[in-house]
Structure formats: C-alpha cells, structure tokens
Write a protein that holds these residues in place. Structure first.
Motif, PDB file in Angstrom:
ATOM      1  N   UNK A 158      26.267 -28.298  20.027  1.00  0.00           N
ATOM      2  CA  UNK A 158      26.518 -29.119  21.215  1.00  0.00           C
ATOM      3  C   UNK A 158      27.949 -28.913  21.698  1.00  0.00           C
ATOM      4  N   UNK A 159      28.191 -29.287  22.940  1.00  0.00           N
ATOM      5  CA  UNK A 159      29.470 -29.065  23.607  1.00  0.00           C
ATOM      6  C   UNK A 159      30.379 -30.277  23.423  1.00  0.00           C
TER       7      UNK A 159
ATOM      8  N   UNK B 114      33.408 -30.541  24.359  1.00  0.00           N
ATOM      9  CA  UNK B 114      34.199 -30.747  25.576  1.00  0.00           C
ATOM     10  C   UNK B 114      33.507 -31.696  26.535  1.00  0.00           C
ATOM     11  N   UNK B 115      32.195 -31.537  26.681  1.00  0.00           N
ATOM     12  CA  UNK B 115      31.435 -32.425  27.567  1.00  0.00           C
ATOM     13  C   UNK B 115      31.399 -33.843  26.998  1.00  0.00           C
ATOM     14  N   UNK B 116      31.281 -33.959  25.685  1.00  0.00           N
ATOM     15  CA  UNK B 116      31.291 -35.285  25.073  1.00  0.00           C
ATOM     16  C   UNK B 116      32.651 -35.952  25.245  1.00  0.00           C
ATOM     17  N   UNK B 117      33.718 -35.188  25.019  1.00  0.00           N
ATOM     18  CA  UNK B 117      35.072 -35.733  25.188  1.00  0.00           C
ATOM     19  C   UNK B 117      35.281 -36.221  26.613  1.00  0.00           C
ATOM     20  N   UNK B 118      34.790 -35.463  27.585  1.00  0.00           N
ATOM     21  CA  UNK B 118      34.953 -35.841  28.995  1.00  0.00           C
ATOM     22  C   UNK B 118      34.322 -37.197  29.282  1.00  0.00           C
ATOM     23  N   UNK B 119      33.247 -37.523  28.578  1.00  0.00           N
ATOM     24  CA  UNK B 119      32.590 -38.812  28.797  1.00  0.00           C
ATOM     25  C   UNK B 119      33.400 -39.976  28.234  1.00  0.00           C
ATOM     26  N   UNK B 120      34.376 -39.681  27.400  1.00  0.00           N
ATOM     27  CA  UNK B 120      35.210 -40.727  26.806  1.00  0.00           C
ATOM     28  C   UNK B 120      36.450 -41.038  27.639  1.00  0.00           C
ATOM     29  N   UNK B 121      36.723 -40.194  28.626  1.00  0.00           N
ATOM     30  CA  UNK B 121      37.920 -40.386  29.444  1.00  0.00           C
ATOM     31  C   UNK B 121      37.836 -41.699  30.219  1.00  0.00           C
TER      32      UNK B 121
ATOM     33  N   UNK C 250      31.604 -42.072  20.530  1.00  0.00           N
ATOM     34  CA  UNK C 250      30.418 -41.241  20.401  1.00  0.00           C
ATOM     35  C   UNK C 250      30.446 -40.546  19.047  1.00  0.00           C
ATOM     36  N   UNK C 251      29.258 -40.387  18.447  1.00  0.00           N
ATOM     37  CA  UNK C 251      29.116 -39.628  17.212  1.00  0.00           C
ATOM     38  C   UNK C 251      27.841 -38.809  17.323  1.00  0.00           C
ATOM     39  N   UNK C 252      27.944 -37.519  17.014  1.00  0.00           N
ATOM     40  CA  UNK C 252      26.786 -36.625  17.021  1.00  0.00           C
ATOM     41  C   UNK C 252      26.742 -35.923  15.672  1.00  0.00           C
TER      42      UNK C 252
ATOM     43  N   UNK D 251      29.750 -26.540  13.057  1.00  0.00           N
ATOM     44  CA  UNK D 251      30.094 -27.942  13.262  1.00  0.00           C
ATOM     45  C   UNK D 251      28.898 -28.790  12.851  1.00  0.00           C
ATOM     46  N   UNK D 252      29.104 -29.685  11.880  1.00  0.00           N
ATOM     47  CA  UNK D 252      28.022 -30.523  11.371  1.00  0.00           C
ATOM     48  C   UNK D 252      28.044 -31.919  11.970  1.00  0.00           C
ATOM     49  N   UNK D 253      29.229 -32.453  12.221  1.00  0.00           N
ATOM     50  CA  UNK D 253      29.345 -33.808  12.770  1.00  0.00           C
ATOM     51  C   UNK D 253      30.612 -33.902  13.606  1.00  0.00           C
ATOM     52  N   UNK D 254      30.512 -34.687  14.692  1.00  0.00           N
ATOM     53  CA  UNK D 254      31.660 -34.910  15.574  1.00  0.00           C
ATOM     54  C   UNK D 254      31.714 -36.382  15.937  1.00  0.00           C
ATOM     55  N   UNK D 255      32.927 -36.922  15.907  1.00  0.00           N
ATOM     56  CA  UNK D 255      33.176 -38.300  16.322  1.00  0.00           C
ATOM     57  C   UNK D 255      34.300 -38.258  17.341  1.00  0.00           C
TER      58      UNK D 255
END
Length: 142
Positions: A11-12, A14-21, A77-79, A90-94
C-alpha cells in the motif's frame, strides 16, 4: 480520520500520510515495521501473516479510537499486511497527527504496541535452512 485495516497487497504510505494532514496539526509521527532477515538466531527468508479479518479490523479500529481519545489526536491510521511477505517488505504502518509532538509520538507507540498485543494476527516465519514456525505473540514485539 480514524482507521485500521488489513491489506493483502503493498500500500501507498504517502497517500495514507496525506489523509492525516490537518492545518491544526503541529506534529505527525509514523512507524513502519518491516520483515527482517532473522529471528532468535535463525535466518528468515519470509513470513505469512494470517488474521481473522472481522475481529482484527474491529479490534484494530477500537485501538485507534482509544489512542485518539487518550492522546487527543486529529487523525490516526494503522494498516497491517496479511499474506506472504518477503524480507524487507513493509508489514505494518501507523501514522498519526496531533497538535503537539508528544501526543503524536506517544499515540503512535500506543497503537503499534496495542495492535501487536490485541489484534488477532498470526505470524509464521519461513527459515533459510527449511521449515517454518508460528511465533507466539510475545515474540512479535521486537
């Protein structure tokens, strides 16, 4: 945005980070967990993550909501990946955003620690010399 999800494919972030702005945010913190090439002195070539999706997503979302309330977050967000992953994947991102850095850093740590402790995701490591083992959740911390 408060969100936890499982992902069967890369998964991207960068797109997830953008949603946190958020213009109110003074801080953003994130955590990336990758598949490493060793565990307890054994060479690892990959691993499988399996989850009971309905329960995993419900408990993961509960953790993200708890963090938001506890640390006064603006967004979080956590994926977590499921399926076969190779070393370096990449196994997990928060990711979290907050007004202040302390809240963002503390919330990020809380989410990953609680997810590893409470979300029903199981890890099976595959070893270079052959064979595979399911790891007990206590070994997923490091």
């Amino acid at each position: 945005m408060l969100h936890f999800r499982l992902a069967e494919a890369p998964f991207d972030i960068g797109a997830l980070r953008a949603q946190l702005l958020d213009p109110r945010a003074g801080a953003y913190a994130s955590f990336e967990g990758w598949v490493r090439d060793h565990q307890a002195g054994r060479a690892v070539v990959g691993l499988d993550y399996e989850a009971y999706a309905p329960l995993a997503e419900r408990e993961g979302e509960r953790i993200v909501i708890e963090a938001s309330e506890r640390f006064d977050l603006l967004a979080a967000c956590c994926v977590h990946r499921v399926g076969m992953l190779a070393v370096g994947d990449l196994a997990v991102w928060v990711g979290v955003s907050a007004v202040h850095r302390g809240a963002a850093l503390d919330a990020c740590r809380y989410i990953i620690d609680e997810a590893k402790r409470r979300v029903p995701i199981w890890k099976r490591e595959h070893y270079r010399e052959g064979g595979a083992d399911w790891l007990h959740p206590q070994y997923q911390e490091s």
